[in-house]
Design a protein around this motif. Sequence first.
Motif, PDB file in Angstrom:
ATOM      1  N   LEU A 220       0.804  -1.229   0.000  1.00  0.00           N
ATOM      2  CA  LEU A 220       0.000   0.000   0.000  1.00  0.00           C
ATOM      3  C   LEU A 220       0.838   1.281   0.000  1.00  0.00           C
ATOM      4  CD1 LEU A 220      -2.926  -0.849   2.444  1.00  0.00           C
ATOM      5  CD2 LEU A 220      -2.996  -0.686  -0.050  1.00  0.00           C
ATOM      6  N   ALA A 221       2.061   1.231   0.537  1.00  0.00           N
ATOM      7  CA  ALA A 221       2.870   2.459   0.654  1.00  0.00           C
ATOM      8  C   ALA A 221       3.169   3.100  -0.701  1.00  0.00           C
ATOM      9  CB  ALA A 221       4.152   2.173   1.429  1.00  0.00           C
ATOM     10  N   PRO A 222       3.680   2.359  -1.704  1.00  0.00           N
ATOM     11  CA  PRO A 222       3.915   3.012  -3.005  1.00  0.00           C
ATOM     12  C   PRO A 222       2.624   3.510  -3.651  1.00  0.00           C
ATOM     13  CG  PRO A 222       5.053   0.907  -2.913  1.00  0.00           C
ATOM     14  CD  PRO A 222       4.178   0.984  -1.710  1.00  0.00           C
ATOM     15  N   LEU A 223       1.546   2.739  -3.477  1.00  0.00           N
ATOM     16  CA  LEU A 223       0.254   3.145  -4.027  1.00  0.00           C
ATOM     17  C   LEU A 223      -0.236   4.432  -3.369  1.00  0.00           C
ATOM     18  CD1 LEU A 223      -2.131   2.440  -5.882  1.00  0.00           C
ATOM     19  CD2 LEU A 223      -3.105   1.179  -3.964  1.00  0.00           C
ATOM     20  N   ALA A 224      -0.086   4.519  -2.046  1.00  0.00           N
ATOM     21  CA  ALA A 224      -0.512   5.734  -1.334  1.00  0.00           C
ATOM     22  C   ALA A 224       0.325   6.939  -1.754  1.00  0.00           C
ATOM     23  CB  ALA A 224      -0.408   5.510   0.177  1.00  0.00           C
ATOM     24  N   ASN A 225       1.636   6.753  -1.912  1.00  0.00           N
ATOM     25  CA  ASN A 225       2.492   7.865  -2.349  1.00  0.00           C
ATOM     26  C   ASN A 225       2.162   8.305  -3.768  1.00  0.00           C
ATOM     27  OD1 ASN A 225       3.855   8.220   0.027  1.00  0.00           O
ATOM     28  ND2 ASN A 225       5.554   6.907  -0.539  1.00  0.00           N
ATOM     29  N   ALA A 226       1.914   7.345  -4.659  1.00  0.00           N
ATOM     30  CA  ALA A 226       1.555   7.698  -6.037  1.00  0.00           C
ATOM     31  C   ALA A 226       0.213   8.409  -6.073  1.00  0.00           C
ATOM     32  CB  ALA A 226       1.518   6.439  -6.900  1.00  0.00           C
ATOM     33  N   THR A 227      -0.745   7.926  -5.279  1.00  0.00           N
ATOM     34  CA  THR A 227      -2.051   8.570  -5.211  1.00  0.00           C
ATOM     35  C   THR A 227      -1.920   9.990  -4.661  1.00  0.00           C
ATOM     36  OG1 THR A 227      -3.086   6.425  -4.840  1.00  0.00           O
ATOM     37  CG2 THR A 227      -4.386   8.370  -4.278  1.00  0.00           C
ATOM     38  N   GLY A 228      -1.078  10.153  -3.654  1.00  0.00           N
ATOM     39  CA  GLY A 228      -0.844  11.490  -3.107  1.00  0.00           C
ATOM     40  C   GLY A 228      -0.246  12.428  -4.139  1.00  0.00           C
ATOM     41  N   GLY A 229       0.691  11.914  -4.939  1.00  0.00           N
ATOM     42  CA  GLY A 229       1.282  12.730  -5.998  1.00  0.00           C
ATOM     43  C   GLY A 229       0.253  13.137  -7.037  1.00  0.00           C
ATOM     44  N   VAL A 230      -0.608  12.203  -7.406  1.00  0.00           N
ATOM     45  CA  VAL A 230      -1.658  12.511  -8.387  1.00  0.00           C
ATOM     46  C   VAL A 230      -2.634  13.536  -7.812  1.00  0.00           C
ATOM     47  CG1 VAL A 230      -3.658  11.539  -9.593  1.00  0.00           C
ATOM     48  CG2 VAL A 230      -1.480  10.329  -9.626  1.00  0.00           C
ATOM     49  N   LEU A 231      -3.025  13.354  -6.559  1.00  0.00           N
ATOM     50  CA  LEU A 231      -3.951  14.301  -5.936  1.00  0.00           C
ATOM     51  C   LEU A 231      -3.339  15.697  -5.824  1.00  0.00           C
ATOM     52  CD1 LEU A 231      -5.571  12.114  -3.132  1.00  0.00           C
ATOM     53  CD2 LEU A 231      -6.593  12.867  -5.286  1.00  0.00           C
ATOM     54  N   MET A 232      -2.057  15.764  -5.501  1.00  0.00           N
ATOM     55  CA  MET A 232      -1.401  17.077  -5.422  1.00  0.00           C
ATOM     56  C   MET A 232      -1.320  17.725  -6.800  1.00  0.00           C
ATOM     57  SD  MET A 232      -0.966  17.927  -2.391  1.00  0.00           S
ATOM     58  CE  MET A 232      -0.034  19.399  -2.699  1.00  0.00           C
ATOM     59  N   SER A 233      -1.079  16.923  -7.832  1.00  0.00           N
ATOM     60  CA  SER A 233      -1.056  17.461  -9.194  1.00  0.00           C
ATOM     61  C   SER A 233      -2.428  17.979  -9.597  1.00  0.00           C
ATOM     62  CB  SER A 233      -0.603  16.392 -10.184  1.00  0.00           C
ATOM     63  OG  SER A 233       0.717  16.008  -9.909  1.00  0.00           O
ATOM     64  N   LEU A 234      -3.479  17.215  -9.266  1.00  0.00           N
ATOM     65  CA  LEU A 234      -4.838  17.673  -9.561  1.00  0.00           C
ATOM     66  C   LEU A 234      -5.182  18.945  -8.795  1.00  0.00           C
ATOM     67  CD1 LEU A 234      -6.787  14.296  -9.619  1.00  0.00           C
ATOM     68  CD2 LEU A 234      -6.260  15.776 -11.553  1.00  0.00           C
ATOM     69  N   TYR A 235      -4.764  19.002  -7.538  1.00  0.00           N
ATOM     70  CA  TYR A 235      -5.003  20.196  -6.727  1.00  0.00           C
ATOM     71  C   TYR A 235      -4.313  21.411  -7.348  1.00  0.00           C
ATOM     72  CZ  TYR A 235      -4.345  23.532  -2.961  1.00  0.00           C
ATOM     73  OH  TYR A 235      -4.299  24.687  -2.222  1.00  0.00           O
ATOM     74  N   GLN A 236      -3.059  21.248  -7.760  1.00  0.00           N
ATOM     75  CA  GLN A 236      -2.321  22.370  -8.341  1.00  0.00           C
ATOM     76  C   GLN A 236      -2.945  22.796  -9.665  1.00  0.00           C
ATOM     77  OE1 GLN A 236       0.178  23.987  -6.673  1.00  0.00           O
ATOM     78  NE2 GLN A 236      -0.238  25.491  -8.263  1.00  0.00           N
ATOM     79  N   ALA A 237      -3.396  21.829 -10.455  1.00  0.00           N
ATOM     80  CA  ALA A 237      -4.055  22.157 -11.718  1.00  0.00           C
ATOM     81  C   ALA A 237      -5.343  22.926 -11.463  1.00  0.00           C
ATOM     82  CB  ALA A 237      -4.343  20.880 -12.509  1.00  0.00           C
ATOM     83  N   MET A 238      -6.093  22.502 -10.439  1.00  0.00           N
ATOM     84  CA  MET A 238      -7.329  23.199 -10.090  1.00  0.00           C
ATOM     85  C   MET A 238      -7.038  24.624  -9.628  1.00  0.00           C
ATOM     86  SD  MET A 238     -10.261  22.178  -7.333  1.00  0.00           S
ATOM     87  CE  MET A 238      -9.299  22.695  -5.940  1.00  0.00           C
ATOM     88  N   VAL A 239      -6.016  24.790  -8.807  1.00  0.00           N
ATOM     89  CA  VAL A 239      -5.641  26.128  -8.351  1.00  0.00           C
ATOM     90  C   VAL A 239      -5.236  26.992  -9.541  1.00  0.00           C
ATOM     91  CG1 VAL A 239      -3.867  27.405  -7.083  1.00  0.00           C
ATOM     92  CG2 VAL A 239      -5.029  25.493  -6.004  1.00  0.00           C
TER      93      VAL A 239
END
Length: 178
Positions: free
Chosen positions: A90-109
């Motif tokens: 789960l750790a690599p999956l959680a880190n990758a998901t966090g990276g994707v969510l941060m990218s989506l957040y930055q794109a939204m901003v």
Amino acid sequence: MGWLGKLFPSATPRRQEHVSIWSVTRRDARTFFCIAGALWVVALAFIVYKSMADWSARPVGVRSIGNSILAVLEDFGNVGIAIGILSMLLAPLANATGGVLMSLYQAMVNRLVIPVIEAHKAEGREEGREEGRKEGRKEGRTEVMAEWRAWNTRRLVAERDGREFDESPPGESEHAPN
């Protein structure tokens, strides 16, 4: 060949250093230990709850704290390995998901928030310019009025003293043709 290798780095990713016995990369280690700790707490609480239910169902002569602790440890042994493996996956999956969510957040901003901020800044600048124009007009009117008052005072003094006053009114000399 050494300088060429530095000029053109390898296309294959470098092997990352692994930190724990679970073979977790340094980048995923913190996430791994957070997930593992949370799962251990939940699993231990469940096993203790289940063991206490079993403990209360036993006859009074068989109940003992030592037997209960051994039962909890026996159940938890297999669960501990499962928690480690699950955390490792789960750790690599959680880190990758966090990276994707941060990218989506930055794109939204970038798409939604920054244009609004820029519009407000531009509106504020325009209001400031308009206010500056108004102030400039007020100052200009004040200066013109002061020139007229001074001219009129000189005219009245000359008239009172009986002198001839041949000074042109303010603004006429500027527009007079040469």
